[in-house]
Write a protein that holds these residues in place. Sequence first.
Motif, short mmCIF file in Angstrom:
data_model
loop_
_atom_site.label_atom_id
_atom_site.label_comp_id
_atom_site.label_asym_id
_atom_site.label_seq_id
_atom_site.Cartn_x
_atom_site.Cartn_y
_atom_site.Cartn_z
N GLU A 125 17.11 2.98 -15.38
CA GLU A 125 16.14 2.29 -16.23
C GLU A 125 15.30 1.29 -15.44
O GLU A 125 14.13 1.08 -15.75
N PHE A 126 15.90 0.68 -14.42
CA PHE A 126 15.17 -0.36 -13.69
C PHE A 126 14.09 0.21 -12.78
O PHE A 126 13.28 -0.56 -12.24
N GLU A 127 14.03 1.53 -12.65
CA GLU A 127 12.89 2.14 -11.97
C GLU A 127 11.60 1.92 -12.76
O GLU A 127 10.50 2.01 -12.22
N HIS A 128 11.75 1.61 -14.07
CA HIS A 128 10.58 1.42 -14.93
C HIS A 128 10.28 -0.06 -15.14
O HIS A 128 9.37 -0.40 -15.90
N HIS A 129 11.02 -0.95 -14.52
CA HIS A 129 10.80 -2.39 -14.63
C HIS A 129 10.02 -2.88 -13.42
O HIS A 129 10.16 -2.37 -12.31
N LEU A 130 9.24 -3.93 -13.63
CA LEU A 130 8.50 -4.53 -12.52
C LEU A 130 9.39 -5.42 -11.68
O LEU A 130 9.07 -5.72 -10.53
N ALA A 131 10.51 -5.87 -12.26
CA ALA A 131 11.38 -6.79 -11.53
C ALA A 131 12.83 -6.51 -11.91
O ALA A 131 13.11 -6.02 -13.01
N PRO A 132 13.77 -6.80 -11.01
CA PRO A 132 15.19 -6.62 -11.32
C PRO A 132 15.66 -7.67 -12.31
O PRO A 132 14.94 -8.66 -12.57
N PRO A 133 16.84 -7.53 -12.87
CA PRO A 133 17.35 -8.53 -13.81
C PRO A 133 17.53 -9.88 -13.13
O PRO A 133 17.91 -9.97 -11.97
N GLU A 134 17.26 -10.93 -13.89
CA GLU A 134 17.42 -12.28 -13.39
C GLU A 134 18.87 -12.74 -13.55
O GLU A 134 19.69 -12.05 -14.17
N VAL A 135 19.17 -13.91 -13.00
CA VAL A 135 20.51 -14.48 -13.11
C VAL A 135 20.88 -14.63 -14.59
O VAL A 135 20.05 -15.02 -15.42
N TRP A 136 22.12 -14.29 -14.92
CA TRP A 136 22.61 -14.43 -16.29
C TRP A 136 23.13 -15.85 -16.47
O TRP A 136 24.00 -16.31 -15.75
N GLU A 137 22.58 -16.54 -17.46
CA GLU A 137 23.01 -17.90 -17.75
C GLU A 137 23.98 -17.90 -18.93
O GLU A 137 23.89 -17.04 -19.82
N ALA A 663 13.30 4.84 -23.48
CA ALA A 663 12.68 6.17 -23.58
C ALA A 663 11.75 6.26 -24.77
O ALA A 663 10.75 6.99 -24.74
N SER A 664 12.05 5.51 -25.83
CA SER A 664 11.18 5.50 -27.01
C SER A 664 9.89 4.73 -26.74
O SER A 664 8.85 5.03 -27.33
N ALA A 665 9.95 3.73 -25.85
CA ALA A 665 8.79 2.90 -25.57
C ALA A 665 7.92 3.44 -24.44
O ALA A 665 6.71 3.22 -24.43
N LEU A 666 8.53 4.15 -23.47
CA LEU A 666 7.81 4.63 -22.29
C LEU A 666 8.00 6.13 -22.13
O LEU A 666 9.13 6.60 -22.00
N THR A 667 6.92 6.87 -22.16
CA THR A 667 7.00 8.33 -22.01
C THR A 667 7.67 8.71 -20.70
O THR A 667 8.43 9.69 -20.64
N ALA A 668 7.44 7.94 -19.64
CA ALA A 668 8.00 8.27 -18.33
C ALA A 668 9.52 8.20 -18.31
O ALA A 668 10.15 8.76 -17.41
N ALA A 669 10.11 7.53 -19.30
CA ALA A 669 11.57 7.39 -19.35
C ALA A 669 12.22 8.34 -20.35
O ALA A 669 13.38 8.19 -20.69
N ARG A 670 11.47 9.34 -20.80
CA ARG A 670 11.93 10.19 -21.90
C ARG A 670 13.24 10.91 -21.60
O ARG A 670 14.02 11.22 -22.50
N ASP A 671 13.53 11.18 -20.32
CA ASP A 671 14.75 11.92 -19.99
C ASP A 671 16.01 11.10 -20.23
O ASP A 671 17.13 11.63 -20.11
N LEU A 672 15.88 9.83 -20.59
CA LEU A 672 17.05 9.01 -20.88
C LEU A 672 17.62 9.26 -22.27
O LEU A 672 18.74 8.85 -22.57
N HIS A 673 16.87 9.93 -23.14
CA HIS A 673 17.40 10.24 -24.47
C HIS A 673 18.61 11.17 -24.35
O HIS A 673 18.58 12.15 -23.60
N PRO A 674 19.69 10.90 -25.09
CA PRO A 674 20.82 11.84 -25.12
C PRO A 674 20.51 13.03 -26.02
O PRO A 674 19.51 13.02 -26.75
N PRO A 675 21.35 14.06 -26.01
CA PRO A 675 21.09 15.24 -26.85
C PRO A 675 21.25 14.95 -28.34
O PRO A 675 21.74 13.89 -28.73
N VAL A 676 20.85 15.92 -29.15
CA VAL A 676 20.93 15.82 -30.60
C VAL A 676 21.96 16.83 -31.09
O VAL A 676 22.00 17.98 -30.63
N ASP A 677 22.83 16.42 -32.04
CA ASP A 677 23.87 17.30 -32.57
C ASP A 677 23.90 17.25 -34.08
O ASP A 677 23.59 16.21 -34.69
#
Length: 766
Positions: A125-137, A663-677
């Motif tokens: 998912e972080f391939e689609h972020h401009l920056a890595p996660p920041e320190v957790w406070e 994946a719902s917000a960014l078309t480029a991340a669509r492959d992150l959706h799991p399958p449907v059953d």
Amino acid sequence: MAQRRGSGSSDAPGALGVTIRRDRWGISHVDAPSADAAFTAQGWVAADDRIWQMEWDRRRALGRWAEVVGMAGAREDAFFRRLGLSGIAQEDYSALQPRTKAMCEAYADGVNRWLTEHADALPDEFEHHLAPPEVWEPWHCVAVYKLRHIFMGTLTRKLWRGRIMAQAGPEAVMAIVGDVEADTAIVPGYGQRRHGPGDGPPPHLLADAATLLDASTADMAALAAAMDSDGASNSWALSGERTASGKPLLAGDPHRGIEFPNVYHQCHLSCDDFDAIGMGFPGVPGFPHFGHNAEVAWGITHGMCDDTDIFVERFAAGASLGEPWRSETLDIRGEGTVEMLCGSTPRGPVVLGDPSDGVALSLQWTGMFGPDTTFDALWPMLVAGSTAELIEAVRPWVLPVNNLLTADRAGAIAFKIRGRVVERSPASRWTPVPGTDEFAWDGRQPVPFEELPHWANPERGFLVTANNRTADGGPYISLDFAGPARHDRISELLAAMTGATVADMSRIHSDVTSLVAPKVLDLINEYAVECGHELSHTLLDMLADWDQRMTADSAAATVYSVIKRRLIEAIIERLGIAGAELGAAGWPPAAEASRMAAGAAVRMLCERNLDAVPGLDNPIARRMAASACVDETAAELTQRLGDDPQSWTWGRVHRMASPHPLASALTAARDLHPPVDGCAGDGDTVRQGGTAPETGERAIHGSVARYAFDLDDWDSSGWVVPHGVSGVRGSGHDLDQRQAWLDCELIPMSYSPEAVEAVSVDVREI
């Protein structure tokens, strides 16, 4: 591409003296030398499994989601900035007890250790972020918890009813609420009746508010991704006199909108102070909702409390706004920055609308009405030794109001409402109200903990909660309880049960008998007598032979569901609560408005309250409408599924989608959706598979976990989540519980050192 991380994916330096054993499903069992080390390990494990989900929740809570997804997150960010959720969370954190802060500090330390160790190996998912996660406070733990619960109260329903009130008046609002007091109560005969849920018709306070509600539709619709649906969870406790072991069983399944990653995270923490296993929220220490230690188990359902008021605020045209108004800047990816005005009235923060237009909406919520001390309950819950101690442990609980069930190894079972209940004017229960001193919360006090409904060790030998009406007496809780069908079905099954085991609890989890279906079928049989489609009589014959079970292989279940959906549509169209001008396409989002409208229509069908529906208020009109619904169902299903009605099985149309939010917000991340059953059940059955007319027969709501605690032998307990413990696609533990979930089976909840050792497949030190 970043290296893919997931459950059990990293060796770390042995600095804490903590041993983490991952079992065959990737679930972590932590053995720590101290409580602080255990919470540090929980933070580390949560990050290893769910760091992107934690980042998603944190960004939304801080109003910074648009930095990742652009305009798709801008309106949501604006809402949370205007609400001031970040500042509220920091204030609440500062007021917590030292022991509670130490938990959050240790947890944050674990998250940050993981981030340092995996800076070059983050999930995809972080391939689609401009920056890595920041320190957790540490205060971020409070922020993400509050985020997960603000939309589970009455904000959505009051705004929806407000649109209906503004356009169609009080009679339509009363019709969709129905006779709440006729439903089964969790605690029958409790206390003295203070006042009824409605106390008469709702006052028409919104005659000129339609323009405001219309103007805010774009803002409100944008909050769809942040919403967490209410109103469909089960829990039950069975005393030892009804079990094979002589010790209690405690079981249940929380229901929410199903997403990927799943909202709950399975984990086991053992140290000198406690040995507890359960399902937590990624980003939050301990096990707030479901778990057990060595002596006592606990589980909850949503209490459906009326926790939010919305105020229609008036502003002088062109007047300048000074303190406490402020300007904030939204950073929107691909769009630059946008300045926004944030501020409050004496009622609460303005969250929707523009004061410069002369009118806007402000909000008050129990989660920000005084300090939120919910987290101060987390440590006492972990070390409680009985049901009485567990109930006392949740005295500080604020958010959300829950139906708490608990059982202990001494044999006790108990129910308690936990959370902050604030009683207000009856007029506030229905819709938004005028922004005047009359409706402000100033001077109001929460209902004392001792006055919140409770019930311990009932003679009948069991307790059941299913979001239904709380009690016959006591404080006012809500207008918006779920119907009684799931509660009554579970009670029916438990009342006949002796010698029960965990396997029997699984059979209740999987029950798909609908207590609503017979009531709907009675109407169909009475009124669908003028059908003209050649298949219609075949379909009616199928329903006559049907056992009212929503199994995946049942064709009659499909026929019933589509006819019911068309009856619902007939009701909501005639009531005028389906069109966009009344909220279906504005606020809340279309699917959620459709789900609420469907619930209202089903209640009207079950109560035989069709006289309140224009165009269905006489037998001739009902015959025409019911017959048309059957004919339309025959034509629709033939077109969708073919000419053979026996092939129209429920599993073909009732399919579970679990969208990944990125994946719902960014078309480029669509492959992150799991399958449907395909899956069994519907919105009225114990096994949940809720639908909405807007999305047809697709399952949009369901069990986000199932559990059964065996108080005689903890190692006989079981649990399951819809996907897996990991939120990292392709990790191996992202979907490995999916088949068990679809089959309504539990996987082992190993607890004793011997049982954990037997299922361990990976051992490491941190």
